[in-house]
Design an enzyme around this catalytic site. Structure first.
Site, PDB file in Angstrom:
ATOM      1  N   ASP A 157       0.871   2.705   3.839  1.00 18.19           N
ATOM      2  CA  ASP A 157       0.039   3.758   3.246  1.00 18.19           C
ATOM      3  C   ASP A 157       0.878   5.030   3.037  1.00 18.19           C
ATOM      4  O   ASP A 157       0.434   6.145   3.336  1.00 18.19           O
ATOM      5  CB  ASP A 157      -1.212   4.056   4.086  1.00 18.19           C
ATOM      6  CG  ASP A 157      -2.208   4.974   3.360  1.00 18.19           C
ATOM      7  OD1 ASP A 157      -2.044   5.194   2.152  1.00 18.19           O
ATOM      8  OD2 ASP A 157      -3.141   5.465   4.022  1.00 18.19           O
ATOM      9  N   LEU A 215       2.820   6.196  -5.099  1.00 19.42           N
ATOM     10  CA  LEU A 215       4.039   6.676  -5.773  1.00 19.42           C
ATOM     11  C   LEU A 215       3.761   7.921  -6.606  1.00 19.42           C
ATOM     12  O   LEU A 215       4.669   8.527  -7.151  1.00 19.42           O
ATOM     13  CB  LEU A 215       4.644   5.564  -6.631  1.00 19.42           C
ATOM     14  CG  LEU A 215       5.208   4.368  -5.836  1.00 19.42           C
ATOM     15  CD1 LEU A 215       5.738   3.298  -6.791  1.00 19.42           C
ATOM     16  CD2 LEU A 215       6.311   4.802  -4.878  1.00 19.42           C
ATOM     17  N   ARG A 216       2.488   8.295  -6.722  1.00 18.10           N
ATOM     18  CA  ARG A 216       2.056   9.579  -7.296  1.00 18.10           C
ATOM     19  C   ARG A 216       2.304   9.737  -8.786  1.00 18.10           C
ATOM     20  O   ARG A 216       2.155  10.842  -9.309  1.00 18.10           O
ATOM     21  CB  ARG A 216       2.711  10.760  -6.554  1.00 18.10           C
ATOM     22  CG  ARG A 216       2.461  10.802  -5.051  1.00 18.10           C
ATOM     23  CD  ARG A 216       1.005  10.825  -4.687  1.00 18.10           C
ATOM     24  NE  ARG A 216       0.797  11.158  -3.266  1.00 18.10           N
ATOM     25  CZ  ARG A 216      -0.325  10.890  -2.605  1.00 18.10           C
ATOM     26  NH1 ARG A 216      -1.335  10.269  -3.212  1.00 18.10           N
ATOM     27  NH2 ARG A 216      -0.450  11.227  -1.341  1.00 18.10           N
ATOM     28  N   HIS A 233     -10.601   0.808   0.646  1.00 17.46           N
ATOM     29  CA  HIS A 233     -10.445   1.884   1.622  1.00 17.46           C
ATOM     30  C   HIS A 233     -11.842   2.059   2.224  1.00 17.46           C
ATOM     31  O   HIS A 233     -12.741   2.573   1.558  1.00 17.46           O
ATOM     32  CB  HIS A 233      -9.951   3.133   0.886  1.00 17.46           C
ATOM     33  CG  HIS A 233     -10.041   4.411   1.646  1.00 17.46           C
ATOM     34  ND1 HIS A 233      -8.937   5.194   1.905  1.00 17.46           N
ATOM     35  CD2 HIS A 233     -11.090   5.058   2.190  1.00 17.46           C
ATOM     36  CE1 HIS A 233      -9.322   6.268   2.590  1.00 17.46           C
ATOM     37  NE2 HIS A 233     -10.625   6.208   2.773  1.00 17.46           N
ATOM     38  N   HIS A 255       0.838  -1.206   0.000  1.00 16.54           N
ATOM     39  CA  HIS A 255       0.000   0.000   0.000  1.00 16.54           C
ATOM     40  C   HIS A 255       0.876   1.261   0.000  1.00 16.54           C
ATOM     41  O   HIS A 255       1.225   1.795   1.041  1.00 16.54           O
ATOM     42  CB  HIS A 255      -0.922  -0.006   1.220  1.00 16.54           C
ATOM     43  CG  HIS A 255      -2.015   1.018   1.130  1.00 16.54           C
ATOM     44  ND1 HIS A 255      -3.264   0.837   1.664  1.00 16.54           N
ATOM     45  CD2 HIS A 255      -2.053   2.237   0.543  1.00 16.54           C
ATOM     46  CE1 HIS A 255      -4.011   1.898   1.424  1.00 16.54           C
ATOM     47  NE2 HIS A 255      -3.289   2.766   0.745  1.00 16.54           N
ATOM     48  N   HIS A 300       3.000  14.254   0.379  1.00 17.75           N
ATOM     49  CA  HIS A 300       2.412  15.531  -0.039  1.00 17.75           C
ATOM     50  C   HIS A 300       3.475  16.618   0.095  1.00 17.75           C
ATOM     51  O   HIS A 300       4.339  16.541   0.960  1.00 17.75           O
ATOM     52  CB  HIS A 300       1.218  15.904   0.849  1.00 17.75           C
ATOM     53  CG  HIS A 300       0.034  15.016   0.685  1.00 17.75           C
ATOM     54  ND1 HIS A 300      -0.727  14.978  -0.471  1.00 17.75           N
ATOM     55  CD2 HIS A 300      -0.537  14.114   1.524  1.00 17.75           C
ATOM     56  CE1 HIS A 300      -1.699  14.091  -0.330  1.00 17.75           C
ATOM     57  NE2 HIS A 300      -1.612  13.547   0.866  1.00 17.75           N
TER      58      HIS A 300
HETATM   59 ZN   LIG Z   1      -6.685   4.738   1.725  1.00 17.55          ZN
END
Ligand SMILES: [Zn+2]
Length: 469
Positions: free
Chosen positions: A343, A74-75, A190, A71, A347
């Protein structure tokens, strides 16, 4: 004619504690790697090693199958100011991870075969660890229409999820489960009920009232966990609940697993280390729920300070109460929760440096998850070291049907070497991630990767990093 390869010809790891839960192995022995594969393990290894083999003495260290984090954000594509395949996989390697699964809530979303191919191609060029891709459940992760699940499977996704979002329409989720079962893909979810959570920004409880922030009730997760159990039972699909945060979720899953429902779950270190009191600032946290951490963690870090409303303590699902934290730890200890993950959600500073209400949810985690898991679970004597390693290796590999997670002779030489007792401080300046949104900067941690080996190639070592610094 031999073609020269970037891999070393052979590498012999000598004298380490080899822990391979898939083979119930936990003993001091050597491991021989050549041509990218595990060639021999035990007494044979040194005998079979060619004279040219590089030797790495790993006495006192743990040698285990390469850790897998299923999870990770990597954007890519589209959010490369937060993270890239290069920086995200560098952070993974630094944390001891040889494989990651990237989430599809990118821009555009990974909801079609072309985008999956793009990630595979870029990962091959820029990634230093294995990158597996999770495809979206719904087109554009909008929760309205199914993504082409068969096409995603053919393109090589290992699971589907709308992570970051949650399919609210139960019939759409049922159909996703039915398709996923046909293609032998797990459906990862999720768990967030929008009508209950609305615009909540932290756990609904004492601290949300004290701080005047809108609450995200535990029931908002538990309702969807219950829904997922029912749909797994109805369809027979493998359903996996992501980043559990609430005590009720653990209880529901424990009962469902007893009935044999094909359901599984994961937990992240922040949810079993921190609580919602941390949003009230360090003073409040250490005076209350910080006291009941593993004594080492609290003693080492009680001087670590942060302000009230620090947005590095804002994630989704949110940090919950001490009772929820305890339930997650119990679920991990009794096997209800099979998998550990980060997770990892990078940002930019400018996005996080705003009022709590407006900051995006999420924290980075690849570089701290092994240490925090060791501290809260193994050093705290809740689970054994092999059980911890199973939650990072064979268990995620089985869920995703990956040919990874063991040290069998002939397996890909993905190996993690770590020191479970090394004390170190997580420094902001040292992170390999492109982003710096972690609540754990300045924390003294115990347990650290020493070398990360992917396909027989050493992609990161603590030593090389120390030399470079
Ligand atoms: Zn999530």
């Amino acid at each position: 004619m031999r073609v020269s390869s970037p891999r070393m010809a052979a590498l012999l790891l000598t004298g380490g504690r080899v822990v391979d839960p898939a083979n119930r192995l936990d003993a001091k022995m050597d491991v021989l790697i050549s041509e990218g594969k595990i060639t021999a393990i035990g007494d044979d290894a040194a005998k079979k090693a060619p004279r040219s083999a590089e030797r790495m003495a790993v006495n006192g260290l743990v040698v285990c199958p390469g850790l897998i984090d299923l999870h990770v954000h990597l954007r890519e594509p589209g959010q490369t100011s937060k993270e890239t395949l290069a920086t995200g996989t560098a952070a993974a390697a630094r944390g001891g991870f040889t494989s990651v699964v990237c989430m599809p809530n990118t821009s555009p979303a990974i909801d079609n075969a072309g985008t999956v191919a793009l990630i595979h191609e870029r990962a091959a060029q820029q990634g230093i660890v294995n990158v597996f891709v999770a495809g979206a459940i719904s087109k554009n992760i909008a929760g309205e229409e199914l993504a082409p699940i068969g096409g995603l499977k053919r393109a090589g996704v290992v699971a589907i999820t709308d992570d970051g979002h949650c399919v609210q329409n139960n019939d759409l989720m049922r159909r996703a489960c039915e398709y996923a079962k046909m293609f032998n893909l797990p459906v990862m979810d999720h768990c967030q009920d929008y009508s209950l959570v609305t615009d909540g920004v932290m756990h609904e409880g004492y601290w949300s009232t004290v701080l005047g922030l809108r609450g995200w009730p535990a029931a908002g997760e538990e309702v969807i966990v219950a829904r997922n159990i029912l749909l797994a039972e109805l369809t027979g699909a493998k359903v996996h609940c992501q980043h559990l945060s609430a005590a009720g979720s653990v209880a529901l899953l424990r009962a469902a697993k007893k009935r044999g429902v094909p359901i599984s779950s994961e937990a992240c270190p922040h949810h079993f280390t921190l609580t919602d009191a941390a949003v009230g600032g360090s003073e409040k946290f250490w005076a209350t729920d910080g006291k009941t951490l593993n004594p080492q963690l609290s003693t080492l870090n009680v001087s670590r300070e942060w302000p009230k409303y620090d947005t590095n303590f804002k994630m989704n699902p949110p940090l919950r109460s001490a009772r929820d934290r305890e339930a997650i730890l119990e679920g991990l200890a009794d096997g209800t929760i099979e998998i550990l993950c980060s997770d990892h959600a990078p940002h930019c500073d400018y996005e996080k440096e705003v009022e709590f209400d407006y900051a995006p949810f999420g924290i980075t985690g690849l570089e701290t998850e092994l240490a925090l898991s060791l501290m809260q679970l193994v050093h705290a004597k809740r689970i054994s070291l092999p059980d911890l390693i199973a939650k990072f290796t064979v268990n995620p590999a089985r869920l995703l049907s990956l040919n990874k997670g063991t040290l069998n002779a002939g397996a890909d030489a993905d190996v993690t070497v770590f020191d479970p007792d090394a004390e170190w401080v997580f420094e902001r300046a040292a992170t390999a991630s492109k982003s710096a949104n972690s609540p754990f900067y300045g924390w003294k941690l115990k347990g650290r990767a020493v070398a990360t080996i992917v396909g027989g190639k050493i992609v990161w070592t603590e030593k090389a990093e120390a030399v470079a610094a």
